[in-house]
Design an enzyme around this catalytic site. Structure first.
Site, short mmCIF file in Angstrom:
data_model
loop_
_atom_site.label_atom_id
_atom_site.label_comp_id
_atom_site.label_asym_id
_atom_site.label_seq_id
_atom_site.Cartn_x
_atom_site.Cartn_y
_atom_site.Cartn_z
N CYS A 113 0.82 -1.22 0.00
CA CYS A 113 0.00 0.00 0.00
C CYS A 113 0.85 1.26 0.00
CB CYS A 113 -0.93 -0.01 1.21
SG CYS A 113 -2.07 -1.40 1.19
N HIS A 255 -2.61 6.74 4.75
CA HIS A 255 -3.19 5.56 4.09
C HIS A 255 -4.41 5.13 4.89
CE1 HIS A 255 -3.87 1.76 2.33
NE2 HIS A 255 -3.28 1.05 3.28
N ASN A 285 -10.22 0.06 2.32
CA ASN A 285 -8.79 0.16 2.03
C ASN A 285 -8.59 -0.06 0.53
OD1 ASN A 285 -6.05 -0.26 1.67
ND2 ASN A 285 -5.80 -1.57 3.47
O1 UT7 Z 1 -3.19 -1.72 3.88
C1 UT7 Z 1 -2.50 -2.85 4.28
C2 UT7 Z 1 -2.37 -2.91 5.72
N1 UT7 Z 1 -3.44 -3.65 6.35
C3 UT7 Z 1 -3.85 -3.27 7.53
O2 UT7 Z 1 -3.44 -2.24 8.01
C4 UT7 Z 1 -4.77 -4.14 8.33
C5 UT7 Z 1 -4.31 -4.17 9.75
N2 UT7 Z 1 -5.13 -4.99 10.59
C6 UT7 Z 1 -6.39 -4.61 10.95
O3 UT7 Z 1 -6.88 -3.58 10.53
C7 UT7 Z 1 -7.13 -5.47 11.95
O4 UT7 Z 1 -6.23 -6.40 12.51
C8 UT7 Z 1 -8.35 -6.21 11.35
C9 UT7 Z 1 -9.44 -5.21 11.00
C10 UT7 Z 1 -7.94 -7.01 10.14
C11 UT7 Z 1 -8.92 -7.17 12.39
O5 UT7 Z 1 -9.29 -6.44 13.54
P1 UT7 Z 1 -8.84 -6.94 14.98
O6 UT7 Z 1 -9.42 -6.01 15.97
O7 UT7 Z 1 -7.36 -7.11 14.96
O8 UT7 Z 1 -9.60 -8.30 15.11
P2 UT7 Z 1 -9.00 -9.77 15.37
O9 UT7 Z 1 -8.35 -10.27 14.12
O10 UT7 Z 1 -8.19 -9.76 16.62
O11 UT7 Z 1 -10.29 -10.58 15.62
C12 UT7 Z 1 -11.17 -10.32 16.75
C13 UT7 Z 1 -12.38 -11.21 16.64
C14 UT7 Z 1 -12.04 -12.68 16.35
O12 UT7 Z 1 -12.97 -13.48 17.00
P3 UT7 Z 1 -12.61 -14.19 18.39
O13 UT7 Z 1 -11.42 -15.06 18.09
O14 UT7 Z 1 -12.29 -13.08 19.34
O15 UT7 Z 1 -13.85 -14.94 18.72
C15 UT7 Z 1 -12.26 -12.79 14.86
O16 UT7 Z 1 -12.58 -14.11 14.47
O17 UT7 Z 1 -13.20 -10.79 15.53
C16 UT7 Z 1 -13.44 -11.90 14.65
N3 UT7 Z 1 -13.55 -11.37 13.30
C17 UT7 Z 1 -14.71 -10.96 12.78
N4 UT7 Z 1 -15.95 -10.93 13.25
C18 UT7 Z 1 -16.92 -10.45 12.45
C19 UT7 Z 1 -12.56 -11.18 12.38
N5 UT7 Z 1 -13.07 -10.67 11.27
C20 UT7 Z 1 -14.40 -10.53 11.47
C21 UT7 Z 1 -15.45 -10.03 10.68
N6 UT7 Z 1 -16.69 -10.02 11.21
N7 UT7 Z 1 -15.26 -9.57 9.44
#
Ligand code: UT7
Length: 330
Positions: A113, A255, A285
């Protein structure tokens, strides 16, 4: 040394909207989770037959018109993308063929990105060195072509779009233009955000298709942790190279990957909300295109005017990060 100005800016987003409600029907997710964890409400998706160079062309033509130039007056094309039309030849070559009667060099830049910021670094250097006078720097990504709409952890994040600028020498005695660029990379994080197959490491095979390895894979938490450090660093390094204090920055155009990342960086830097540009809620994004899309929006709404000092700061796959400090105007 010749100072380089951004003399034209143009952007493009496809018409089709993919809302959080639409995603609820595709994967196990919900609007409340997406809003609170990312800040995204909707994103744009290209049509099946609309490819990266098509979007690049739309943005490039608008940037050229904005600069008052014809494609024939360009000297060099840089296309930042992670979703080239084809692995080779370059999307720059395909764009050139669509721009008109031009026979000029062009290359693709691939830096996650951060690609467009890398493109600006290179484009500015080509002009500063005196090798070229007019450089088109395009950002275009059709992320929907590599997003797995069965993987809720990434499906909700990405959208398609494009942006472009024309770079030229600033007018004599002008204070405007690119004041500094800063780019960096740490390849030890290369597998944290990657498209695993389709390259020489894992050529396309029945197995790579079955294992869904032609879709992007991301270790979201790791990238998040990297991003909240990289974004403030990119801002501080860019400003330091420009010899400016943080207070001299009128606008931060970061970004747009996740509203929480932008907010964390804003708080870390101690910036008031009005100095930080956000439009992730409508586009998600869009990778390389997110900064030019946000830049065009603040120009349209009057927040970016001649004399405004803006810092464009990005981070992404690679891992890469970087910034461009620009005083708007010619
Ligand atoms: O441009 C390139 C760079 N990319 C980025 O900057 C992305 C960086 N990362 C992020 O923005 C975040 O890590 C995400 C938005 C991808 C994820 O957010 P998070 O707060 O880190 O969530 P997590 O991965 O820790 O997941 C928390 C919970 C999990 O459930 P449990 O294990 O706590 O039960 C996931 O399974 O949220 C769940 N989860 C979702 N639930 C509903 C993950 N994705 C989803 C979803 N809908 N789409």
């Amino acid at each position: 040394m010749t100072r380089v100005a951004i003399t034209g800016l143009g952007t493009y987003v496809p018409e089709r909207i993919l809302s959080n409600q639409d995603l609820e029907r595709l994967v196990d997710t919900n609007d409340a989770w997406i809003r609170s964890r990312t800040g995204i409400l909707e994103r744009r998706l290209a049509r099946a037959n609309e490819v990266t160079s098509d979007m690049a062309l739309e943005a490039a033509q608008k940037a050229l018109a904005d600069a008052g130039l014809k494609a024939e007056q360009l000297d060099f094309i840089i296309v930042a993308t992670n979703t080239p039309d084809t692995i080779f030849p370059s999307t720059a070559a395909r764009l050139e063929a669509r721009l008109g009667e031009v026979t000029i060099p062009g290359i693709d830049v691939q830096a996650g990105c951060t690609g467009w910021v890398y493109g600006l670094e290179l484009g500015a250097a080509l002009i500063e060195s005196g090798h070229y006078r007019r450089v088109l720097v395009v950002a275009s990504d059709k992320l929907s072509s590599i997003v797995d709409y069965e993987d809720r952890s990434t499906a909700v994040l990405f959208g398609d779009g494009a942006g472009a600028v024309v770079l030229e020498p600033a007018l004599p005695d002008s204070r405007a233009g690119i004041l500094a660029t800063y780019v960096n990379a740490d390849g030890r994080g290369a597998d944290l955000l990657a498209l695993p197959a389709g390259g020489s490491r894992a050529p396309a095979s029945r197995a790579t298709v079955e294992r869904r390895l032609h879709f992007l894979k991301m270790s979201g938490n790791d990238v998040f942790r990297f991003a909240v450090k990289a974004l403030p660093e990119a801002v501080e390094m860019g400003l330091a190279k420009a010899g400016l204090a943080l207070e001299a920055m009128d606008l931060l155009v970061p970004h747009q990957a996740n509203e929480r990342i932008i907010e964390a960086a804003r708080r870390q830097l101690g910036l008031p909300e009005e100095k930080v540009v956000k439009n992730i809620e409508r586009y998600g994004n869009t990778s390389v295109a997110s900064i030019p899309l946000a830049l065009e929006e603040v120009r349209r709404t009057g927040r970016l005017r001649d004399g405004t000092v803006a810092v464009l700061a990005a981070f992404g796959a690679g891992l890469t990060w970087g910034s461009v400090v620009v005083r708007w105007g010619r």
